[in-house]
Design a protein around this motif. Sequence first.
Motif, PDB file in Angstrom:
ATOM      1  N   GLY A 120       0.803  -1.220   0.000  1.00 56.79           N
ATOM      2  CA  GLY A 120       0.000   0.000   0.000  1.00 56.79           C
ATOM      3  C   GLY A 120       0.831   1.262   0.000  1.00 56.79           C
ATOM      4  N   ALA A 121       2.141   1.121   0.147  1.00 54.95           N
ATOM      5  CA  ALA A 121       3.024   2.284   0.083  1.00 54.95           C
ATOM      6  C   ALA A 121       3.182   2.716  -1.377  1.00 54.95           C
ATOM      7  N   HIS A 122       3.716   3.912  -1.560  1.00 55.89           N
ATOM      8  CA  HIS A 122       3.945   4.432  -2.906  1.00 55.89           C
ATOM      9  C   HIS A 122       5.440   4.523  -3.169  1.00 55.89           C
ATOM     10  N   GLU A 123       5.856   4.039  -4.323  1.00 54.84           N
ATOM     11  CA  GLU A 123       7.228   4.265  -4.774  1.00 54.84           C
ATOM     12  C   GLU A 123       7.169   5.370  -5.826  1.00 54.84           C
ATOM     13  N   VAL A 124       7.634   6.539  -5.413  1.00 51.70           N
ATOM     14  CA  VAL A 124       7.533   7.729  -6.257  1.00 51.70           C
ATOM     15  C   VAL A 124       8.927   8.055  -6.787  1.00 51.70           C
ATOM     16  N   THR A 125       9.058   8.129  -8.096  1.00 50.59           N
ATOM     17  CA  THR A 125      10.347   8.400  -8.720  1.00 50.59           C
ATOM     18  C   THR A 125      10.327   9.765  -9.391  1.00 50.59           C
ATOM     19  N   PHE A 126      11.367  10.544  -9.104  1.00 51.62           N
ATOM     20  CA  PHE A 126      11.531  11.857  -9.720  1.00 51.62           C
ATOM     21  C   PHE A 126      12.853  11.899 -10.473  1.00 51.62           C
ATOM     22  N   SER A 127      12.853  12.610 -11.583  1.00 53.42           N
ATOM     23  CA  SER A 127      14.096  12.936 -12.282  1.00 53.42           C
ATOM     24  C   SER A 127      14.442  14.391 -11.979  1.00 53.42           C
ATOM     25  N   TYR A 128      15.704  14.743 -12.136  1.00 59.33           N
ATOM     26  CA  TYR A 128      16.167  16.100 -11.819  1.00 59.33           C
ATOM     27  C   TYR A 128      17.594  16.237 -12.342  1.00 59.33           C
ATOM     28  N   ARG A 129      18.145  17.419 -12.153  1.00 65.39           N
ATOM     29  CA  ARG A 129      19.532  17.672 -12.547  1.00 65.39           C
ATOM     30  C   ARG A 129      20.287  18.213 -11.342  1.00 65.39           C
ATOM     31  N   LEU A 130      21.438  17.604 -11.068  1.00 66.45           N
ATOM     32  CA  LEU A 130      22.348  18.060 -10.023  1.00 66.45           C
ATOM     33  C   LEU A 130      23.615  18.565 -10.701  1.00 66.45           C
ATOM     34  N   ALA A 131      23.948  19.833 -10.438  1.00 62.24           N
ATOM     35  CA  ALA A 131      25.142  20.426 -11.053  1.00 62.24           C
ATOM     36  C   ALA A 131      25.141  20.204 -12.567  1.00 62.24           C
ATOM     37  N   GLN A 133      23.888  17.725 -14.250  1.00 62.76           N
ATOM     38  CA  GLN A 133      23.881  16.331 -14.676  1.00 62.76           C
ATOM     39  C   GLN A 133      22.541  15.665 -14.334  1.00 62.76           C
ATOM     40  N   PRO A 134      21.997  14.837 -15.247  1.00 66.84           N
ATOM     41  CA  PRO A 134      20.701  14.200 -14.997  1.00 66.84           C
ATOM     42  C   PRO A 134      20.813  13.027 -14.011  1.00 66.84           C
ATOM     43  N   HIS A 135      19.850  12.929 -13.120  1.00 69.97           N
ATOM     44  CA  HIS A 135      19.786  11.831 -12.149  1.00 69.97           C
ATOM     45  C   HIS A 135      18.320  11.544 -11.854  1.00 69.97           C
ATOM     46  N   SER A 136      18.071  10.489 -11.114  1.00 68.97           N
ATOM     47  CA  SER A 136      16.721  10.189 -10.640  1.00 68.97           C
ATOM     48  C   SER A 136      16.813   9.489  -9.291  1.00 68.97           C
ATOM     49  N   SER A 207      24.218  17.306  -3.824  1.00 67.31           N
ATOM     50  CA  SER A 207      25.556  17.396  -4.391  1.00 67.31           C
ATOM     51  C   SER A 207      26.338  18.395  -3.561  1.00 67.31           C
ATOM     52  N   VAL A 208      27.438  17.936  -2.953  1.00 63.20           N
ATOM     53  CA  VAL A 208      28.234  18.791  -2.080  1.00 63.20           C
ATOM     54  C   VAL A 208      29.648  18.895  -2.635  1.00 63.20           C
ATOM     55  N   VAL A 221      38.473  20.844  -5.558  1.00 68.15           N
ATOM     56  CA  VAL A 221      37.094  20.464  -5.227  1.00 68.15           C
ATOM     57  C   VAL A 221      36.904  18.956  -5.357  1.00 68.15           C
ATOM     58  N   GLU A 222      36.306  18.374  -4.328  1.00 71.25           N
ATOM     59  CA  GLU A 222      35.879  16.976  -4.332  1.00 71.25           C
ATOM     60  C   GLU A 222      34.367  16.976  -4.194  1.00 71.25           C
ATOM     61  N   THR A 223      33.667  16.432  -5.180  1.00 71.99           N
ATOM     62  CA  THR A 223      32.205  16.455  -5.175  1.00 71.99           C
ATOM     63  C   THR A 223      31.636  15.121  -4.710  1.00 71.99           C
ATOM     64  N   ALA A 224      30.743  15.201  -3.733  1.00 73.89           N
ATOM     65  CA  ALA A 224      30.029  14.014  -3.255  1.00 73.89           C
ATOM     66  C   ALA A 224      28.574  14.136  -3.686  1.00 73.89           C
ATOM     67  N   THR A 225      28.096  13.171  -4.452  1.00 73.56           N
ATOM     68  CA  THR A 225      26.734  13.196  -4.961  1.00 73.56           C
ATOM     69  C   THR A 225      25.944  12.026  -4.378  1.00 73.56           C
ATOM     70  N   THR A 226      24.792  12.327  -3.803  1.00 77.47           N
ATOM     71  CA  THR A 226      23.924  11.283  -3.248  1.00 77.47           C
ATOM     72  C   THR A 226      22.608  11.286  -4.023  1.00 77.47           C
ATOM     73  N   THR A 227      22.299  10.152  -4.646  1.00 74.57           N
ATOM     74  CA  THR A 227      21.052  10.014  -5.409  1.00 74.57           C
ATOM     75  C   THR A 227      20.214   8.833  -4.944  1.00 74.57           C
ATOM     76  N   GLU A 228      20.766   8.004  -4.091  1.00 75.82           N
ATOM     77  CA  GLU A 228      20.039   6.850  -3.554  1.00 75.82           C
ATOM     78  C   GLU A 228      19.853   7.047  -2.060  1.00 75.82           C
ATOM     79  N   ILE A 229      18.599   7.002  -1.593  1.00 80.30           N
ATOM     80  CA  ILE A 229      18.327   7.265  -0.187  1.00 80.30           C
ATOM     81  C   ILE A 229      18.996   6.214   0.699  1.00 80.30           C
ATOM     82  N   ALA A 230      19.374   6.654   1.905  1.00 82.90           N
ATOM     83  CA  ALA A 230      19.997   5.790   2.913  1.00 82.90           C
ATOM     84  C   ALA A 230      21.301   5.173   2.416  1.00 82.90           C
ATOM     85  N   SER A 231      22.004   5.881   1.537  1.00 85.72           N
ATOM     86  CA  SER A 231      23.276   5.369   1.020  1.00 85.72           C
ATOM     87  C   SER A 231      24.439   6.045   1.740  1.00 85.72           C
TER      88      SER A 231
END
Length: 355
Positions: A120-131, A133-136, A207-208, A221-231
């Motif tokens: 009954g939960a929802h899996e909601v997927t969004f696309s977007y751009r970080l810096a 670059q495309p991600h989801s 994106s940090v 600069v060292e970039t850390a990108t998080t696109t997967e929750i709880a990673s």
Amino acid sequence: MSHVATRGELRRPGTVRGALVRAVVLWLCIAALLVAAILSAWSAVARDVYGAGSFARGYLDALADDDAATALALPGVALSSAELADAGLPADSSDALLRSEALGTIEDVRLVSDVTTGSGAHEVTFSYRLAGQPHSTAFSITSGERTFGLFPSWRFETSPLSVVQLTVAHTTGFRANGFELDTRRVAEGTDGAFTSTIPFLTFTPGSVDFDVDTTYLAASVETATTTEIASVVEAEVTASATSDFVSEVQTQIDGYLDNCATQQVLQPTGCPFGMVIRDRVDDLPVWSIASYPVVAVQPGDTGWQMPATAGAAHLVVDVKSLFDGTVSTLDEDVPFTLSAFVTIRDDGSLYIDLR
């Protein structure tokens, strides 16, 4: 003989009943259309305003607007130490990056899908751009109590927080998306540490850009990108000495050696050079610096250091022989080596411990 129908005759029972039926049917159709319109409107409002996708978009919009407080206040985002551990994240993670000043840039946010799972939960997927670059990212969202008894409320079933395991080498100060931080203030047990590894909570997606940019220290600069929750993602920012750092150490060491050269004794006090003469000194020794050590600043195990580096002083002094009383002039270079440990004080000045 003709007959004219009266009004009563015209309104026969069958005729009246048919008209009533048609009127009832008409009003029922209108009512049905009205109910359908209301249900459609309700469904649209429930989906677009109170739906799971709208809830997740509100979170993403807050991040895009640099509003960390609103994003963090949404149900299911913030986690206690125990909840972090249950989620497989470091329980001692710092929340220093969960602020508006440290947020990156999120653009072009679009809903890709909203799928109801078996639970009954929802899996909601969004696309977007970080810096650029495309991600989801897929979010797991579950319903709570209904708003006004009609519209569902939502919460993140899994918190959209992640962790950046950041190693800060050769410094305590660094920047996260331009926001200045210090390891000594964001994590326990790092006071005085020359290199530290600290887990930082961060919003997902995020994106940090980590870097160091001060007068004496710099790191690319060292970039850390998080696109997967709880990673958990790893990043390292490594500081190196700037030319200003080397120049300042060189200036201070040159000044120290010049001061040593003003002492008119064979063994200048607190200095790396001196001379032992068995004969009698017939005049005051005169020192000068023939060649200054060329400073190189490099990281050691616990701090910045200048490794042992060669230099040379020059001594001129008249000497009388104890054997035959003749006087001669000693005029020669005296080699020496000099090393140092260098500390950058909190006020930005340098402390040089010469060895």
